[in-house]
Design a protein around this motif. Sequence first.
Motif, short mmCIF file in Angstrom:
data_model
loop_
_atom_site.label_atom_id
_atom_site.label_comp_id
_atom_site.label_asym_id
_atom_site.label_seq_id
_atom_site.Cartn_x
_atom_site.Cartn_y
_atom_site.Cartn_z
N GLU A 269 0.86 -1.19 0.00
CA GLU A 269 0.00 0.00 0.00
C GLU A 269 0.89 1.23 0.00
OE1 GLU A 269 -3.71 0.24 2.44
OE2 GLU A 269 -2.60 1.85 3.44
N THR B 239 0.52 5.43 0.56
CA THR B 239 -0.31 6.57 0.94
C THR B 239 0.47 7.83 0.64
OG1 THR B 239 -1.33 5.28 2.71
CG2 THR B 239 -1.57 7.67 2.83
N VAL C 292 -4.61 7.19 -1.62
CA VAL C 292 -4.17 5.87 -1.18
C VAL C 292 -4.21 4.92 -2.37
CG1 VAL C 292 -4.64 3.92 0.34
CG2 VAL C 292 -5.03 6.26 1.16
N ASP D 24 -4.09 1.25 -2.81
CA ASP D 24 -4.23 0.11 -1.91
C ASP D 24 -3.71 -1.19 -2.53
OD1 ASP D 24 -6.21 -0.69 -3.68
OD2 ASP D 24 -7.86 -0.24 -2.31
N GLU D 25 -3.83 -2.24 -1.74
CA GLU D 25 -3.30 -3.55 -2.14
C GLU D 25 -3.93 -4.06 -3.43
OE1 GLU D 25 -2.14 -7.78 -0.07
OE2 GLU D 25 -3.64 -6.52 0.90
#
Length: 132
Positions: free
Chosen positions: A29, A31, A76, A78-79
């Motif tokens: 991840e 950010t 963000v 994300d995964e």
Amino acid sequence: SNRSMSKIDVIKINSQNKWTDIGIKNCKEITLCNTGTVVASFSFAVGPSSLANGTSDTNAYYYIKTIKIPINATLVLDEQWLSNVSVSGMTLFNNSITDGVSGRSEAPATTSLLVRTGASADENIDMIILRR
């Protein structure tokens, strides 16, 4: 016990249009927070690590190109978004189609993930990278 621990990297970016190499190892991840005083431009690409500290994007392939991040806003990745972006030990191929003829070549082993901010010295992004 042999539990695998996540690693966190924290990077402050004020690259003024120059690429910063963030490595390619197992990003889970990312950010990003615009901590500057102006809207920040942000680009994210995979390419030769030799592009770091320069402005050329020769043989770089963009995931994100010049996205605008408002002051104090957070983005963000994300995964799910990153699932195929950076798997340690991956082989990257350069594919092209020119005049209807396709070509394919293996990218250099020194391929890395690269990020950069726009040209303004007032563009600052704090980046937190959670790695597997």
